[in-house]
Design an enzyme around this catalytic site. Structure first.
Site, short mmCIF file in Angstrom:
data_model
loop_
_atom_site.label_atom_id
_atom_site.label_comp_id
_atom_site.label_asym_id
_atom_site.label_seq_id
_atom_site.Cartn_x
_atom_site.Cartn_y
_atom_site.Cartn_z
N ASN A 215 0.85 -1.19 0.00
CA ASN A 215 0.00 0.00 0.00
C ASN A 215 0.88 1.24 0.00
O ASN A 215 2.11 1.16 -0.02
CB ASN A 215 -0.96 -0.03 1.20
CG ASN A 215 -0.22 -0.10 2.51
OD1 ASN A 215 0.51 0.82 2.87
ND2 ASN A 215 -0.35 -1.22 3.21
N ASP A 284 -4.61 -6.47 5.18
CA ASP A 284 -5.80 -7.17 5.70
C ASP A 284 -5.89 -8.57 5.09
O ASP A 284 -6.41 -9.48 5.70
CB ASP A 284 -7.06 -6.37 5.34
CG ASP A 284 -7.16 -5.09 6.15
OD1 ASP A 284 -6.74 -5.11 7.33
OD2 ASP A 284 -7.65 -4.07 5.62
N LYS A 294 8.64 -17.13 -10.67
CA LYS A 294 7.88 -16.02 -11.23
C LYS A 294 6.67 -16.55 -12.01
O LYS A 294 6.83 -17.45 -12.85
CB LYS A 294 8.79 -15.18 -12.13
CG LYS A 294 8.13 -13.96 -12.67
CD LYS A 294 9.08 -13.17 -13.54
CE LYS A 294 8.30 -12.07 -14.25
NZ LYS A 294 8.93 -11.64 -15.47
N ASP A 311 -4.99 -10.03 12.68
CA ASP A 311 -5.07 -8.62 13.07
C ASP A 311 -4.18 -8.40 14.29
O ASP A 311 -4.48 -8.86 15.39
CB ASP A 311 -6.53 -8.26 13.39
CG ASP A 311 -6.69 -6.75 13.52
OD1 ASP A 311 -5.93 -6.14 14.31
OD2 ASP A 311 -7.55 -6.19 12.84
N ILE A 312 -3.06 -7.71 14.09
CA ILE A 312 -2.06 -7.53 15.16
C ILE A 312 -2.66 -6.71 16.30
O ILE A 312 -2.53 -7.05 17.48
CB ILE A 312 -0.80 -6.82 14.61
CG1 ILE A 312 -0.24 -7.58 13.41
CG2 ILE A 312 0.26 -6.69 15.70
CD1 ILE A 312 0.85 -6.83 12.65
N PHE A 328 -4.92 3.02 14.82
CA PHE A 328 -5.20 4.04 13.83
C PHE A 328 -6.37 3.52 12.99
O PHE A 328 -6.62 2.32 12.94
CB PHE A 328 -4.00 4.27 12.91
CG PHE A 328 -3.06 5.33 13.39
CD1 PHE A 328 -2.26 5.10 14.49
CD2 PHE A 328 -2.99 6.56 12.76
CE1 PHE A 328 -1.38 6.08 14.94
CE2 PHE A 328 -2.11 7.56 13.19
CZ PHE A 328 -1.31 7.32 14.30
N LYS A 342 -14.39 0.50 14.88
CA LYS A 342 -13.12 -0.23 15.08
C LYS A 342 -12.69 -0.17 16.52
O LYS A 342 -12.21 -1.15 17.08
CB LYS A 342 -12.01 0.37 14.19
CG LYS A 342 -11.99 -0.20 12.80
CD LYS A 342 -10.89 0.39 11.92
CE LYS A 342 -11.13 -0.07 10.48
NZ LYS A 342 -10.41 0.70 9.49
N LYS A 346 -12.46 -3.78 18.26
CA LYS A 346 -11.13 -4.30 18.62
C LYS A 346 -10.80 -4.04 20.09
O LYS A 346 -9.70 -4.33 20.54
CB LYS A 346 -10.07 -3.65 17.72
CG LYS A 346 -10.27 -3.96 16.23
CD LYS A 346 -9.05 -3.60 15.39
CE LYS A 346 -9.32 -3.76 13.90
NZ LYS A 346 -8.12 -3.65 13.07
#
Ligand code: PMT
Length: 407
Positions: A215, A284, A294, A311-312, A328, A342, A346
């Site tokens: 990302n 995710d 390859k 999910d850490i 975050f 969230k 969480k």
């Protein structure tokens, strides 16, 4: 790869004063640094010596002031290399636009610039200049170069200026500069005695030996938070995805690549952790296993099978002996509603929501955060990530104290 260095608390400060009307405020700064127990050695640039006299600084610092690179007597007593070795911290206040440019360019054309190049001590600058000069693209690029190299940028403040204009470019007040310099005192900072684990940057999920899913995260937000937590006196462990940023001074860094590696590194670091801050943009979904060779372009379409990554953040919040957990939320729509969901799902203590997009938050120099916690909210307005991180960390320290007091 892991690298670590001890937190710094400056006892010997080399104060560089550069040419600008704010140079007179540096006299008060010497006093405030000495009040806190530091030895202060002053270097005036030739420009500064036109605004203020060496005698003032000699009287306040109790040490002979250095001005020129070519002073034979002074070089014989304590040469520029000895000065560079002597300092625990090089603080330049005020730092003019010209000096920032020379520092970013690595010039060694006067005593102060030469000493900065020769030192291994951390460098902090407190810029002061006309607001237009501060916002000029060249100055901003120089400041960014310095930040990337780990230079701490203090301010500038916003307000009316000696030139009659109003805007960003004022030297921070000497009391604030001194407070920021000494905030990293492991005995008095707002996070003194705390161990803070922070994640930053993206993760890379390999598809085959040459391709990966990732990302736009640059790591700038998380690294700024790590620097601010260290400056607040915390022992900081920074678990970083693949980024090209210098490690903030005094921070222990663990480099990882994938979400699974980040998960393992976090859980290995967290046993004695007081605060966990998940600023990384963790995958995710992941291909899970990477093709040995390859992948060849043999068909018109290619289906990738992705599995949910662990999910850490949620796993840290679910620990029986959990730290204060700060997440975050990167959202493109309905920022507050999604972030609060969230926070609750969480079971976090605090969440920092930011609106993200091609032009927002990711890989930008500035950001704005909406902080949410059970029963409360607070907005931190758009500013540089470095400044924002200081406000954010100060708020975390307040919430930590409030939670401990049962408020
Ligand atoms: O790095 P920069 O370029 O400076 O950009 C900063 C940033 C936009 C990346 C940063 O401010 C930010 O928002 N970081 C979190 C990005 C993110 O993954 O948000 P999320 O809403 O998808 O995830 C919510 C939280 O869960 C985050 O704390 C994330 O670290 C955590 N998470 C997500 C997935 C996963 N597998 N494990 C996690 O711990």
């Amino acid at each position: 790869m892991t690298s670590a260095s001890a937190p710094t608390f400056p006892r010997r400060i080399l104060l560089g004063v550069t040419g600008g009307i704010a140079a007179y405020k540096a006299a008060d700064l010497v006093r405030r640094l000495r009040e806190r127990g530091a030895e202060v050695q002053v270097i005036l640039t030739e420009g500064a010596a036109r605004f203020v006299t060496p005698l003032t600084f000699q009287a306040l610092s109790g040490r002979p002031v250095r001005v020129g690179l070519w002073d034979e007597a002074a070089e014989a007593a304590m040469g520029h290399i000895e000065l560079a070795r002597w300092a625990d911290l090089v603080l330049i206040a005020p730092a003019s636009a010209d000096f920032l440019a020379r520092l970013a360019g690595g010039l060694a054309d006067d005593l102060l610039a030469t000493t900065c190049l020769a030192t291994t001590a951390p460098i902090a600058v407190a810029p002061a200049m006309n607001q237009q000069m501060w916002t000029a693209a060249a100055t901003q690029a120089n400041v960014q170069t310095l930040r990337t190299r780990g230079v701490l940028v203090l301010g500038p403040g916003v307000g009316s200026q000696a030139c009659g204009e109003t805007g960003a470019g004022r030297l921070l007040e000497p009391s604030e500069i001194a407070a920021r310099v000494f905030a990293s005192d492991p005995s008095t900072g707002s996070l003194a005695g705390r161990h803070v684990v922070i994640t930053a940057g993206p993760t890379r999920e390999p598809i085959d030996p040459v391709r990966f899913l990732s990302n736009r995260s640059s790591g700038k937000m998380g690294f700024a938070v790590a620097a601010a937590a260290q400056a607040a006196g915390a022992r900081v462990t920074l678990v970083a995805g693949p980024v090209s940023l210098a490690t903030p001074t005094g921070v222990a860094r663990i480099d990882v690549e994938t979400a699974a590696q980040m998960y393992r590194a976090v859980h290995a670091a967290i046993s004695d952790c007081d605060v966990y801050i998940g600023a990384a943009a963790v995958a995710d979904y992941t291909p899970g296993c990477c093709a040995d060779n390859k992948i060849k372009k043999t068909s018109d379409t290619l289906d990738l099978h992705l599995e949910k990554a662990a999910d850490i953040l949620a796993s840290v919040a679910a620990l029986e002996r959990r730290p204060f957990v700060v997440g975050f939320a990167a959202e493109t729509t309905n920022v507050e509603a999604h972030a609060r969901a969230k926070l609750e799902r969480k079971k976090l203590d605090l969440i920092a929501a930011n609106e993200v997009g091609a032009e927002r938050a990711f890989d930008r120099e500035d950001n704005a955060l909406l902080l949410l916690w059970p029963g409360g909210r607070k907005e931190l307005a758009l500013k540089s990530k470095a400044e924002l991180a200081h406000e954010f960390v100060a708020f975390i320290a307040d919430r930590l104290a409030a939670v401990a007091a049962g408020v």
